[in-house]
Design a protein around this motif. Structure first.
Motif, short mmCIF file in Angstrom:
data_model
loop_
_atom_site.label_atom_id
_atom_site.label_comp_id
_atom_site.label_asym_id
_atom_site.label_seq_id
_atom_site.Cartn_x
_atom_site.Cartn_y
_atom_site.Cartn_z
N THR A 1 50.25 65.89 60.83
CA THR A 1 51.15 65.32 60.89
C THR A 1 52.39 65.57 60.01
O THR A 1 51.82 66.06 59.27
N LEU A 2 53.44 64.59 59.96
CA LEU A 2 55.02 65.15 59.30
C LEU A 2 55.16 64.70 58.01
O LEU A 2 55.35 65.22 57.27
N THR A 3 54.59 63.42 57.86
CA THR A 3 55.15 62.09 56.83
C THR A 3 53.23 61.56 56.52
O THR A 3 52.91 61.47 56.90
N TYR A 4 53.88 61.36 54.94
CA TYR A 4 52.81 60.83 54.49
C TYR A 4 53.38 59.61 53.22
O TYR A 4 54.01 59.90 52.20
N ALA A 5 53.38 58.65 53.82
CA ALA A 5 54.01 57.66 52.47
C ALA A 5 52.63 56.64 52.17
O ALA A 5 51.95 56.81 52.80
N SER A 6 52.75 55.85 51.38
CA SER A 6 51.85 55.64 50.66
C SER A 6 52.00 54.14 50.03
O SER A 6 53.05 53.89 50.29
N GLN A 7 51.28 53.61 50.10
CA GLN A 7 50.69 52.34 49.45
C GLN A 7 49.83 51.92 48.43
O GLN A 7 48.79 52.82 48.81
N ILE A 8 50.11 51.77 47.38
CA ILE A 8 48.79 51.60 46.15
C ILE A 8 49.00 49.93 45.58
O ILE A 8 49.82 49.52 45.30
N HIS A 9 47.60 49.17 45.76
CA HIS A 9 47.71 48.56 45.56
C HIS A 9 46.68 47.32 44.53
O HIS A 9 45.59 48.35 43.93
N ALA A 10 47.28 46.82 44.14
CA ALA A 10 46.19 46.38 42.68
C ALA A 10 46.15 44.30 42.61
O ALA A 10 47.19 44.16 43.05
N CYS A 11 44.91 44.12 42.42
CA CYS A 11 44.83 43.10 42.61
C CYS A 11 44.06 42.33 41.59
O CYS A 11 42.47 42.93 41.11
N VAL A 12 43.77 40.71 41.09
CA VAL A 12 42.93 39.92 40.29
C VAL A 12 41.99 39.10 40.96
O VAL A 12 43.54 38.25 41.51
N LEU A 13 40.97 38.94 40.79
CA LEU A 13 40.62 37.61 41.71
C LEU A 13 39.84 37.16 40.80
O LEU A 13 38.70 37.76 39.91
N GLN A 14 39.17 36.09 41.13
CA GLN A 14 37.99 35.22 40.45
C GLN A 14 36.81 34.95 41.50
O GLN A 14 37.01 34.67 42.53
N ILE A 15 35.52 35.01 40.69
CA ILE A 15 34.53 35.02 42.18
C ILE A 15 33.84 33.34 41.28
O ILE A 15 33.07 33.80 39.90
N ASP A 16 33.25 32.93 42.03
CA ASP A 16 32.40 31.79 41.07
C ASP A 16 30.83 31.85 41.67
O ASP A 16 30.24 32.46 43.04
N GLU A 17 30.15 32.12 40.64
CA GLU A 17 28.86 32.23 40.77
C GLU A 17 27.97 31.39 41.38
O GLU A 17 26.91 31.86 42.45
N GLU A 18 28.40 29.96 41.67
CA GLU A 18 27.47 29.27 42.29
C GLU A 18 27.60 29.66 44.13
O GLU A 18 26.73 29.65 44.26
N THR A 19 28.87 29.75 44.35
CA THR A 19 29.50 29.19 45.80
C THR A 19 29.55 31.34 46.25
O THR A 19 29.68 31.34 47.29
N GLY A 20 29.87 32.38 45.16
CA GLY A 20 30.61 33.06 46.29
C GLY A 20 31.44 33.30 46.31
O GLY A 20 32.21 34.22 47.29
N GLU A 21 32.55 31.76 46.10
CA GLU A 21 33.61 31.66 46.89
C GLU A 21 34.71 33.01 46.25
O GLU A 21 34.83 32.81 44.93
#
Length: 481
Positions: A323-343
């Motif tokens: 294949t000829l080209t290689y674009a890229s995407q780098i993502h970063a996220c911050v999330l929160q987990i509720d220990e009681e519900t798993g939400e």
């Protein structure tokens, strides 16, 4: 078997892997068929490599950021040849990662993580890296069957000046909401010196328009390379004809003619100029006024084919550029987990893409948002599961929930520009970054769960997160120093 060699386009993923061995197993199943519909990015393989890197970092006690910065392909290594002979054209993955971390305020997120320990709300920070291989070398089919008569890649394009001076552009690619008409009009307008709204674009699918080749179409993130490449070549042909006609009328040489503001004029002499509709009128209605050698040369139609610069792979070694080209995407996220519900609740999300020289920034950002939403949805909401009796458990859109704006917070965007040395305008294909959000979410879940459980599935609904908090799959992977 086709997918087996398609993923080999990104064998190394984003990393400096020197040795790699993969074994495949194929299974027949009576489950309903599935198919990637958006943001594909070879995500099965890319996700596995990202998970390997993330797990290794966690198990060995490395910061996942520093681990990636050391193991990414480095900017001074491009063009970078992978273990199976594919050539990564350009990029700056460390810069992309730093920008993505800036979008989520990484240091502040780590402080927030410490502040919330023991509150029942766990904070996780995750990174997702993916490559978007674009413009297939169809000789890859020969790796499966050496007698298949495919090789290389082409696309056609046609640009013409109508009798009334209207500009028509026809591409062999068939768009499905990627904005091809916008980018084609933009490129043609720049080359012909006319307004964007003066270009009438027809997309592919009609062989009578004479813009197709055997490989025409919209797939493999290739339009910015093959489609625009063909349009550029066709427009340059038309520019050459306009210059020839204008030069003969204005008493100049063709290389003295410039196209600006809808005019063909002599460079440095604005008084000697012809509107493009006048040029078209002469060719269509008064060719007898032109010198015979000019009249026989021009038709105000440029038709061209772009041919990607590929060679045949070594079929014995299974080695070569696929294949000829290689674009890229780098993502970063911050999330929160509720220990009681798993939400899971996403708190911050940053996306950085590098698709070479950008053609239209709004189209690019729209594509990145699109693949991101699909990736997040696949990580948290969409599933195609079956129960023990073989019954599909997501047979309607209540159970199979595709993410909407109600499910997501605002997404922050930035970009890096690493022009490709292998393409006509330095652009790379893009729009297949779905693997980045898929892993960013998984990595953030892992970061929040910590050593309690091991994330080995790309889909993590609340019930699975609760099982991770109870130690799910923690003993399935061994990492040795």
């Amino acid at each position: 078997m086709g997918e087996l060699h398609i993923w080999t386009q990104v064998t190394n993923a984003c990393y400096q892997l020197k040795h790699l061995k993969v074994r495949y197993r194929s299974f027949y199943t009576n489950k309903g068929p599935v198919h990637p519909n958006r943001g594909y990015s070879r995500l099965q393989h890319m996700w596995v490599v990202e998970r390997m890197m993330d797990i290794a970092a966690h198990k060995l006690g490395f910061d996942p950021v520093e681990f990636r910065l050391k193991n990414y392909v480095q900017p001074d290594q491009y063009p970078y040849t992978t273990v199976n002979g594919c050539v990564y054209d350009s990029g700056d993955l460390p810069l992309s990662l730093r920008k993505a971390l800036g979008l989520i305020d990484y240091e502040d997120a780590r402080r927030l993580q410490e502040q919330t320990r023991g509150t029942g709300k766990r904070i996780g920070i995750g990174i997702g890296s993916t490559l978007e291989s674009g413009t297939n070398n169809f000789a890859q089919a020969r790796l499966v069957n050496e007698h298949i008569p495919f090789a290389g890649n082409t696309e056609g394009g046609l640009v013409r000046l109508g009798a009334d001076g209207s500009v028509y552009a026809i591409t062999g690619g068939v768009a499905f909401r990627q904005g091809h008409e916008t980018t084609v009009a933009q490129v043609v307008a720049d080359l012909l010196g006319v307004g964007y709204d003066d270009v009438i674009v027809h997309r592919g699918g009609d062989t009578a328009l004479s813009a197709q080749t055997g490989f025409s179409g919209s797939y493999a993130s290739q339009f910015a390379v093959t489609g625009i490449g063909a349009i550029v070549n066709a427009a340059k042909q038309l520019v050459g004809e306009i210059q020839l006609v204008a030069a003969s009328v204005l008493g100049a040489t063709p290389d003295e003619i410039v196209l600006e503001g809808g005019l063909a004029k002599v460079r440095g002499d604005d008084e000697r100029a012809l509107p493009l509709d006048a040029v078209a009128g002469i060719v269509h209605f008064a060719p007898g006024t032109l010198p015979p050698e000019v009249a026989e040369e021009v038709g105000m139609v440029g038709r061209a084919v772009y041919r990607a610069p590929f060679e045949l792979p070594d079929l014995q070694r299974k080695y070569g550029n696929l294949t000829l080209t290689y674009a890229s995407q780098i993502h970063a996220c911050v999330l929160q987990i509720d220990e009681e519900t798993g939400e899971v609740r996403i708190l911050r999300y940053g996306m950085v893409d590098d698709c070479g020289t950008p053609i239209n920034l709004m189209v690019i950002e729209g594509q990145v948002h699109g693949v991101t939403v699909h990736g997040i949805s696949g990580a948290l909401f969409e599933h195609f599961g079956y129960d023990e009796a073989g019954q599909l458990t997501a047979a309607n859109f209540y159970d199979y929930h595709a993410a909407t704006a109600y499910d997501l917070r605002s997404l922050s965007y930035d970009s890096v520009v690493s022009p490709s040395p292998f393409t006509p305008v330095g652009a790379k294909g893009m729009g297949e970054g779905g693997g980045a959000p898929l892993h960013a979410i998984c990595a953030a879940v892992q970061d929040a769960v910590g050593d309690s459980g091991l994330v080995l599935d790309s889909f993590n609904p609340p019930e699975r997160i609760l099982s991770l908090l109870r130690g799910r799959d923690n003993d399935k992977v061994k990492v040795e120093r």
